[in-house]
Design a protein around this motif. Sequence first.
Motif, mmCIF file in Angstrom:
data_model
loop_
_atom_site.group_PDB
_atom_site.id
_atom_site.type_symbol
_atom_site.label_atom_id
_atom_site.label_comp_id
_atom_site.label_asym_id
_atom_site.label_seq_id
_atom_site.Cartn_x
_atom_site.Cartn_y
_atom_site.Cartn_z
ATOM 1 N N UNK A 52 0.838 -1.206 0.000
ATOM 2 C CA UNK A 52 0.000 0.000 0.000
ATOM 3 C C UNK A 52 0.877 1.261 0.000
ATOM 4 N N UNK A 53 1.959 1.214 0.768
ATOM 5 C CA UNK A 53 2.878 2.358 0.810
ATOM 6 C C UNK A 53 3.561 2.524 -0.542
ATOM 7 N N UNK A 54 3.960 1.380 -1.159
ATOM 8 C CA UNK A 54 4.614 1.443 -2.464
ATOM 9 C C UNK A 54 3.678 2.015 -3.516
ATOM 10 N N UNK A 55 2.394 1.654 -3.445
ATOM 11 C CA UNK A 55 1.423 2.189 -4.398
ATOM 12 C C UNK A 55 1.264 3.695 -4.222
ATOM 13 N N UNK A 56 1.272 4.138 -2.970
ATOM 14 C CA UNK A 56 1.200 5.583 -2.693
ATOM 15 C C UNK A 56 2.405 6.304 -3.303
ATOM 16 N N UNK A 57 3.587 5.725 -3.120
ATOM 17 C CA UNK A 57 4.792 6.347 -3.637
ATOM 18 C C UNK A 57 4.793 6.372 -5.162
ATOM 19 N N UNK A 58 4.246 5.333 -5.771
ATOM 20 C CA UNK A 58 4.143 5.321 -7.231
ATOM 21 C C UNK A 58 3.182 6.404 -7.705
ATOM 22 N N UNK A 59 2.095 6.581 -6.970
ATOM 23 C CA UNK A 59 1.104 7.608 -7.329
ATOM 24 C C UNK A 59 1.704 9.008 -7.221
ATOM 25 N N UNK A 66 11.669 8.584 5.774
ATOM 26 C CA UNK A 66 11.672 7.429 6.677
ATOM 27 C C UNK A 66 10.678 7.519 7.832
ATOM 28 N N UNK A 67 10.612 8.658 8.533
ATOM 29 C CA UNK A 67 9.754 8.716 9.723
ATOM 30 C C UNK A 67 8.275 8.586 9.350
ATOM 31 N N UNK A 68 7.869 9.195 8.239
ATOM 32 C CA UNK A 68 6.473 9.073 7.817
ATOM 33 C C UNK A 68 6.180 7.651 7.348
ATOM 34 N N UNK A 69 7.141 7.052 6.668
ATOM 35 C CA UNK A 69 6.984 5.667 6.198
ATOM 36 C C UNK A 69 6.776 4.714 7.382
ATOM 37 N N UNK A 70 7.620 4.868 8.414
ATOM 38 C CA UNK A 70 7.516 3.993 9.583
ATOM 39 C C UNK A 70 6.211 4.233 10.335
ATOM 40 N N UNK A 71 5.756 5.473 10.358
ATOM 41 C CA UNK A 71 4.468 5.784 10.981
ATOM 42 C C UNK A 71 3.337 5.048 10.260
ATOM 43 N N UNK A 86 -7.849 17.595 12.621
ATOM 44 C CA UNK A 86 -8.756 16.546 13.067
ATOM 45 C C UNK A 86 -8.509 15.223 12.343
ATOM 46 N N UNK A 87 -7.966 15.297 11.130
ATOM 47 C CA UNK A 87 -7.656 14.066 10.398
ATOM 48 C C UNK A 87 -6.384 14.281 9.591
ATOM 49 N N UNK A 88 -5.414 13.388 9.817
ATOM 50 C CA UNK A 88 -4.124 13.451 9.152
ATOM 51 C C UNK A 88 -4.060 12.357 8.096
ATOM 52 N N UNK A 89 -3.496 12.677 6.949
ATOM 53 C CA UNK A 89 -3.550 11.781 5.792
ATOM 54 C C UNK A 89 -2.728 10.513 5.983
ATOM 55 N N UNK A 90 -3.280 9.428 5.437
ATOM 56 C CA UNK A 90 -2.551 8.185 5.273
ATOM 57 C C UNK A 90 -2.221 7.988 3.803
ATOM 58 N N UNK A 91 -2.082 6.745 3.392
ATOM 59 C CA UNK A 91 -1.625 6.448 2.029
ATOM 60 C C UNK A 91 -2.606 6.912 0.963
ATOM 61 N N UNK A 92 -3.917 6.938 1.267
ATOM 62 C CA UNK A 92 -4.909 7.290 0.245
ATOM 63 C C UNK A 92 -5.100 8.787 0.090
ATOM 64 N N UNK A 93 -4.935 9.546 1.189
ATOM 65 C CA UNK A 93 -5.327 10.960 1.165
ATOM 66 C C UNK A 93 -4.170 11.932 0.965
ATOM 67 N N UNK A 94 -2.935 11.508 1.167
ATOM 68 C CA UNK A 94 -1.806 12.422 0.957
ATOM 69 C C UNK A 94 -1.737 12.811 -0.519
ATOM 70 N N UNK A 129 4.771 21.305 -1.841
ATOM 71 C CA UNK A 129 4.594 20.526 -0.625
ATOM 72 C C UNK A 129 3.588 19.392 -0.764
ATOM 73 N N UNK A 130 3.793 18.332 0.033
ATOM 74 C CA UNK A 130 2.855 17.215 0.126
ATOM 75 C C UNK A 130 1.902 17.506 1.271
ATOM 76 N N UNK A 131 0.623 17.630 0.951
ATOM 77 C CA UNK A 131 -0.361 18.027 1.960
ATOM 78 C C UNK A 131 -0.820 16.820 2.761
ATOM 79 N N UNK A 132 -0.730 16.950 4.117
ATOM 80 C CA UNK A 132 -1.137 15.868 5.014
ATOM 81 C C UNK A 132 -2.422 16.168 5.769
ATOM 82 N N UNK A 133 -2.813 17.435 5.865
ATOM 83 C CA UNK A 133 -4.071 17.731 6.565
ATOM 84 C C UNK A 133 -5.246 17.377 5.653
ATOM 85 N N UNK A 134 -6.189 16.628 6.206
ATOM 86 C CA UNK A 134 -7.406 16.257 5.475
ATOM 87 C C UNK A 134 -8.592 17.029 6.030
ATOM 88 N N UNK A 135 -8.729 17.042 7.358
ATOM 89 C CA UNK A 135 -9.754 17.838 8.029
ATOM 90 C C UNK A 135 -9.062 18.619 9.144
#
Length: 665
Positions: A52-59, A66-71, A86-94, A129-135
């Motif tokens: 799932x992480x690899x698919x995100x990186x391909x996208x 490293x720290x975000x990957x390990x998280x 209120x909501x921080x992005x994971x692999x689908x929302x970043x 920048x890569x946006x991590x805030x979703x809400x």
Amino acid sequence: MSESTAFDWRPFLLKFSGEWADSLPDDEPRSEDEETARQARWLGFPPASEERIAAMEARLGRRMPPSYREFLKVSDGWRHAGGFVWLLAGTQDASWHDDASGLGDSFEEYLDEDAGPEERREVDIWRRGLQLDVESDATYVLMDPEDVDENGEWAVYTWAGWRAAPPERHADFLAFMREMHREFHSLRARPDDGEPAFVNDTTREQDSLVEEARQEALLGGWQRAVEMLDEAREYGRPRAAGLGDQIRRLLGQTSLVYFEDLVTDPLYAPDLLPPLVAEHAHAHHDDSTLKFHLRGADDHLESQAYATLEQVRNGTYGYAPAGPFGEAVERARELARWGDGDEAWRTLMNAVPLWEPLGPDHLGPLGWVADPVLGPLLTPERGRELLSTPRGGRTGEAPGPTPGLDPGGLAWLAEPDGGGNRGSYRFVLVEGVEPRELPGRLADGNGGTHGNTDGGGDGTGDGTGLNEPLTLWEARGRSRRDKLEFSSYDDRALMAVGRAGGGWSFAFDGDPAAFGRERFVSPAAGASAGTRAVVVWSGLRVGHREPFFHLSVARDGAEEYAFTYTDGEVRRSGEIPGALDPGRFLGAVEDCAEAERPLLEAVAGEFGVGLPRHAIRRGRLHTFTSRSWTRPPGKGEAHMVIRMEPMPSDPADRERREADGSRTE
């Protein structure tokens, strides 16, 4: 391996989640998702697989830091990061922000042509920048793929318009999440009225840190203490900010120093209000803003604050602690007001071990920094010396003394001031008399004073004709404001007075009028009744005028010898000692400016005198207006006098006078 790569995320995230769940009141309304998270004691989501992480990186076209990957391997996203995301992005929302907010263009409008890399980054982060805030509560969280450290970590930037501050940088995603944990605690540290305090292992650990820092500070370990207090402050622990601000203020820092939680406590207000009020008086004109930093104060304390503000503004505030330390403060003030700042500081420092705190959260004497005479003694180096001294009943090794600020002698007058300026100056030295006696020897009674006090700024005075201690800049401004007569020939000088060492006193003018040799009259003879007087007027380094230098020495009302250098020539009178012979200095150099330092060294050596550099340039000294340094115009000499009448307070009378116009003689 970096700390972020080696970091075990799961215990930290479990702790964060559990503390969040425990902080929620039972009767508080919340969403179904929040209630599920509270019962599960988990703010996260299921872990993301490597695929799932690899698919995100391909996208996204980039390998994640490293720290975000390990998280993500522990939780694919996060709820309630701090108080405003209120909501921080994971692999689908970043996703790449690509300036979707338009803030990149907005920030760029305010960039100067010479903007540096940091300012440029505040613009570019919105475009790359890569946006991590979703809400969130209008809060942005972006990772910068171009701000990368040696471990491949991307810096994280957060920004909210309502904070009125530039984007805040975090070294990596782990640093960002740790900050969000501290922010969560900071927001929970001050419950609403009626709510119980939020207490758990983290708050108890931080409160223990505050107490350890307090003890360490009183023992003289201020560096370690301020580090511990700053950490506890980030968690919002009570007292941490107020204690840390006491250390910061003694280091000379004033920005964002408010003595929070302590300044409104009647126990500590007598010592903490004055420095807070003094900085307000220096930086603000709207006095209503003072109340903002007195939140929680009762009416009596608020009145006390405004009364202190009035004293600070009119120069009558005087620091007066009790006991042996208070006695030393009085001795130090007496030394400082006559220019002996180094000895005044040593007097204060020798008494610091005797200082007694007003309560357990009082870390050192603070009120003196607002005292108009004592306050200028503070420098960052001296503040460190005070803070390194055991006090409040503690014992230990005292630090070595801080070097004095005054070099002694007169040669420093040949150096440029803090602004790089080299100007003209003049001074009178009188032997065997106190500074308070100088107006009687150098003023004619018509020069005028503003305050006419010799009471150290208390306004009571003893009739000596000295103004309250002021900086030279303040004294000049007040003198010019009150001046109603201007003459093309009269040259009365605003003189600062003090002790010059070796039984001499001085009167100093750092902003004299132009030197006119034909009409100049040295005040040495008039000042020397029953003693000796020395006059020096130097303009060897004044670029826009012809260089000049004058020295005259008088005894018992009569001039003994003098010389004046102007237009490349020396005129002399009397028997000049060999050590002061102008030929030794002005005839031996190609550039006469080079003669200034050796000339001043010779004068200092001949009479055993020195002027206090720090007091003259940075401190507050008594001043008075001397009689004219030039003779009245002779027969046939043209001159002009302009007299102005004060504007009357009655509007009708003012209109009549304005219609008549101003009068000129």
